[in-house]
Design a protein around this motif. Structure first.
Motif: not given
Length: 250
Positions: A225-245
């Motif tokens: 996953f990228l958030i605004n063009g930056v790769l998110v480290d160690n994010a493969t599940t929705w709970p982790i991605v959601k927390a980053k958002l």
């Protein structure tokens, strides 16, 4: 039966696809890096909603949502990756809800890992931008059946299919594993499906996209996953991605 890499259409594709197989488990103008400040909702134009607003980028990707959204979430995913399937099943409804707020756009970029993935990607894109996301979710739902039918082919039939001319191999493969029938049930006519599967230029473009992803972001697995063009480290599940958002202000 172990899936083999997609036979190359060009030297570039030959380089790209084996690199992609390691995987399951910067382009254009980008929004500014998130500050963590709360992002304000933005109403969609009257009579529309953002989750059904799909735009195609110059590179051929399909973006869901507000084109001016402050947060841009990009997923690199594969239709033959079980983690990507799980992410789609758990995250898709919430992603659409967030996209509908106008705060975030979402973009799924095909990270093709093997011939079955290539055939599925060609079919998912076959109906164009407006049905790409519903079709993608449904093809993830077909993943277990896809694997079962691929195993049932046996190595000899699979190798014979992969030895077919480039314009024929993905049509033969998709027929053998039921992908064409599955697409037909979802509004893609058989002739249209076969035309898309035989489009070697489209297949080459998808293969080049894998090499570009690796060069730009050093993708090591799917989903990534990228958030605004930056790769998110160690994010493969929705709970982790959601927390980053949430950290980004969603």
């Amino acid at each position: 039966m172990k899936l083999k890499p997609v036979p190359a259409f060009t030297t570039l594709a030959l380089i790209a696809l084996p690199l992609a197989l390691a995987a399951c488990g910067k382009e254009g103008d980008k929004p500014a890096a998130p500050t963590g400040e709360p992002v304000a909702a933005v109403a969609a134009p009257a009579g529309t909603n953002w989750a059904e607003t799909i735009n195609q980028t110059p590179d051929g990707h399909f973006v869901m949502g507000n084109p001016q959204a402050k947060i841009r979430l990009v997923e690199y995913g594969s239709y033959t990756c079980s983690h990507c399937r799980d992410f789609s099943e758990s995250a898709s409804p919430e992603i659409r809800d967030i996209v509908n707020s106008g705060k975030m756009s979402f973009e799924f970029r095909n990270y093709v890992r093997d011939p079955m993935d290539m055939a599925t990607a060609l079919l998912a894109r076959c109906g164009g931008k407006d049905i790409f996301y519903p079709l993608s979710e449904q093809f993830f739902g077909y993943q277990n059946s896809l694997f079962e039918k691929a195993q049932a082919m046996g190595d000899q039939a699979y190798q014979a299919t992969m030895a077919a001319p480039p314009a024929e191999r993905f049509t033969r493969l998709a027929t053998a594993v039921g992908l064409i029938d599955y697409a037909k049930q979802r509004g893609i006519a058989e002739d249209q499906a076969k035309q898309c599967l035989g489009d070697t230029k489209a297949a080459e473009t998808l293969a080049k996209g894998v090499e570009k992803a690796n060069a730009d972001y050093q993708i090591t697995g799917t989903p990534s996953f990228l958030i605004n063009g930056v790769l998110v480290d160690n994010a493969t599940t929705w709970p982790i991605v959601k927390a980053k958002l949430k950290e980004a202000g969603i």
